[in-house]
Enzyme design. Structure first.
Site, PDB file in Angstrom:
ATOM      1  N   ARG A  48       9.258 -17.521 -11.906  1.00  0.00           N
ATOM      2  CA  ARG A  48       8.395 -16.595 -12.665  1.00  0.00           C
ATOM      3  C   ARG A  48       8.423 -16.971 -14.147  1.00  0.00           C
ATOM      4  O   ARG A  48       7.404 -16.921 -14.837  1.00  0.00           O
ATOM      5  CB  ARG A  48       8.839 -15.136 -12.473  1.00  0.00           C
ATOM      6  CG  ARG A  48       8.210 -14.187 -13.487  1.00  0.00           C
ATOM      7  CD  ARG A  48       8.162 -12.741 -13.030  1.00  0.00           C
ATOM      8  NE  ARG A  48       9.429 -12.228 -12.560  1.00  0.00           N
ATOM      9  CZ  ARG A  48      10.463 -11.909 -13.345  1.00  0.00           C
ATOM     10  NH1 ARG A  48      10.388 -12.052 -14.651  1.00  0.00           N
ATOM     11  NH2 ARG A  48      11.581 -11.459 -12.816  1.00  0.00           N
ATOM     12  N   TYR A 100     -18.243  -9.930 -18.956  1.00  0.00           N
ATOM     13  CA  TYR A 100     -17.860 -10.006 -17.540  1.00  0.00           C
ATOM     14  C   TYR A 100     -17.429  -8.612 -17.048  1.00  0.00           C
ATOM     15  O   TYR A 100     -16.672  -7.915 -17.727  1.00  0.00           O
ATOM     16  CB  TYR A 100     -16.721 -11.017 -17.381  1.00  0.00           C
ATOM     17  CG  TYR A 100     -16.197 -11.096 -15.981  1.00  0.00           C
ATOM     18  CD1 TYR A 100     -16.967 -11.648 -14.957  1.00  0.00           C
ATOM     19  CD2 TYR A 100     -14.945 -10.594 -15.654  1.00  0.00           C
ATOM     20  CE1 TYR A 100     -16.498 -11.697 -13.663  1.00  0.00           C
ATOM     21  CE2 TYR A 100     -14.467 -10.649 -14.352  1.00  0.00           C
ATOM     22  CZ  TYR A 100     -15.253 -11.201 -13.362  1.00  0.00           C
ATOM     23  OH  TYR A 100     -14.783 -11.248 -12.063  1.00  0.00           O
ATOM     24  N   ASP A 173     -13.688 -16.033 -24.222  1.00  0.00           N
ATOM     25  CA  ASP A 173     -13.683 -16.356 -22.797  1.00  0.00           C
ATOM     26  C   ASP A 173     -14.669 -17.508 -22.610  1.00  0.00           C
ATOM     27  O   ASP A 173     -15.876 -17.329 -22.716  1.00  0.00           O
ATOM     28  CB  ASP A 173     -14.102 -15.104 -21.999  1.00  0.00           C
ATOM     29  CG  ASP A 173     -14.070 -15.334 -20.490  1.00  0.00           C
ATOM     30  OD1 ASP A 173     -14.177 -16.497 -20.057  1.00  0.00           O
ATOM     31  OD2 ASP A 173     -13.968 -14.331 -19.760  1.00  0.00           O
ATOM     32  N   LYS A 198     -13.225 -20.830 -11.703  1.00  0.00           N
ATOM     33  CA  LYS A 198     -14.577 -21.377 -11.790  1.00  0.00           C
ATOM     34  C   LYS A 198     -14.514 -22.898 -12.016  1.00  0.00           C
ATOM     35  O   LYS A 198     -14.017 -23.593 -11.168  1.00  0.00           O
ATOM     36  CB  LYS A 198     -15.354 -20.658 -12.893  1.00  0.00           C
ATOM     37  CG  LYS A 198     -15.133 -19.134 -12.915  1.00  0.00           C
ATOM     38  CD  LYS A 198     -15.820 -18.396 -11.768  1.00  0.00           C
ATOM     39  CE  LYS A 198     -15.285 -16.979 -11.559  1.00  0.00           C
ATOM     40  NZ  LYS A 198     -15.406 -16.073 -12.680  1.00  0.00           N
TER      41      LYS A 198
END
Ligand SMILES: *Cc1c(COP(=O)(O)O)cnc(C)c1O
Length: 403
Positions: A48, A100, A173, A198
């Site tokens: 982690r 978004y 973004d 994406k």
């Protein structure tokens, strides 16, 4: 010798274990790392907090984005939520309006109820947006350019100047462009974010996100949040992303070449088409200054919701999918798909034409894509009475005039 990013993505830091020199970074599929002593920690202790496969990816993400720090997350939303952690209790955020859906939902359903002031303004209008920044003095300004799905362009450098004058963090973004076409840090942004699901992942086989910055103090905080909240990307997914990124420049170039022809074709048919570099886009000049191409995502207005659905369901090569940026062509009707997560009270102030179809163009042969579009357009024209330019949607003036 300084290498071009398209060369850099093919290579990675040595991950030699002393046993072998792997030419592809191995997947360190382990949760823990045995420590050499009981009183301190070695470089890696727990996945982690850090994992060698993820480190290779994070360095690669930083290099491709022109940043000194990169972080890989389990999704684009994890990258965005970690970035928005930089906004303290009671501090304010200014976001662009054509945002978004998942980001809107986070701002409205998580940040605002926590007591943060959340404002929206149209970032494609530089002058009024800069005035808003100076009046509001937000802790963080959140931008997408080109916006999705209306392809509105915002001037990154101009907005960065306004942010600097009030000490605000500018987060961009950059999902729609990929680092191949636009590198917002070079235009003054403090942070650049990607939904790596994406373009970066390429094959639509992993959900991931990235955050890159040149600011050491911001990087330290993001690293802290990534570990504290456990949002980092898993070793196997990191490996998939590294694998996909090797050919990202080739793919982006090929799909963009296809997209340019399709945008020109739709426009020639008189369909209102939104694509960054079309003369009909008010922001085309600004986009040309800050990006090296128009990318492969566009949208057009079918004339009515029924026509949009008829078109989408008639395509055969283009597949209906919420996402974009894959090697294969996809399409969506945003009002019912990706933007359905916009909270209802925001939908009124942010009308999205319900006849909008968004196309994400892949690397198929251009003839096949054009043929598919032509047969689907035939089906579309057969639906309803409205001709493409006569939609009943009455949106904001600046959107209408950019048609
Ligand atoms: C998809 C997307 C996101 C969210 O990313 P996930 O990987 O789905 O969590 C954020 N911003 C933009 C612009 C997107 O397209």
């Amino acid at each position: 010798m300084s290498l071009k990013p398209s060369t850099e993505v093919l290579y990675h830091e040595s991950t030699s274990t002393g046993l072998a020199q792997p030419s592809v970074p191995p997947i360190y599929q382990t949760a823990t790392f045995t420590q050499s002593n009981a009183v301190g920690f070695d470089e890696y202790d727990y996945s982690r907090s850090g994992n060698p496969t993820r480190t290779v990816l994070e360095k690669q993400l930083a290099r491709i984005e022109g940043a000194s720090h990169g972080f890989a997350f389990s999704s684009g939303m994890a990258a965005i939520s970690n970035t928005l952690r930089l906004v303290g209790n009671g501090e304010s955020v200014l976001a662009t309006t054509d945002l978004y859906g998942g980001t809107s939902r986070f701002l409205e359903k998580i940040l605002r109820p926590q007591g943060n002031d959340v404002q929206y303004a149209d970032s494609s209008q530089l002058e009024s947006f800069s005035c808003q920044i100076k009046a509001q003095r937000p802790r963080l300004v959140f931008l997408e350019t080109p916006s999705n799905p209306l392809i509105k362009i915002s001037d990154i450098a101009g907005i960065a100047d306004a942010c600097k004058s009030v000490g605000a963090i500018l987060a961009v973004d950059n999902t729609m462009m990929s680092p191949c076409l636009q590198r917002p840090l070079e235009h003054g942004a403090s942070i650049v974010i990607h939904s790596a699901t994406k373009f970066l992942s390429v094959h639509a086989d992993v959900t991931a996100g990235s955050v890159c910055t040149n600011d050491d103090a911001l990087a330290e905080k993001i690293k802290f949040f990534q570990n504290a909240e456990g949002t980092a990307l898993a070793p196997f997914d990191s490996w998939l992303l590294l694998r996909g990124m090797k050919t990202i420049f080739l793919r982006v170039k090929e799909s963009q070449a296809n997209a340019e022809k399709i945008a020109a074709h739709l426009l020639s048919l008189g369909l209102p088409t939104f694509y960054p570099l079309l003369d009909t886009n008010h922001g085309a000049r600004i986009h040309g200054r800050q990006a090296s191409g128009g990318g492969s995502v566009m949208s057009f207005r079918a004339g009515s919701f029924q026509k949009a659905v008829a078109f989408a369901e008639a395509t055969k090569v283009f597949r209906i999918s919420v996402s974009f940026g894959s090697i294969s062509s996809t399409l969506s009707v945003p009002v019912r798909m990706s933007h359905a997560s916009i909270p209802d009270h925001l939908k009124e102030s942010r009308p999205l034409p319900d006849d909008l179809v968004r196309l994400s163009v892949g690397i198929e042969h251009n003839d096949d894509l054009l043929q598919d579009l032509q047969q689907a357009l035939k089906v579309m024209y057969g639906h309803g009475n409205l001709e493409p330019n006569q939609s009943s949607w009455a949106g904001p003036e600046n959107v209408e005039s950019s048609l």
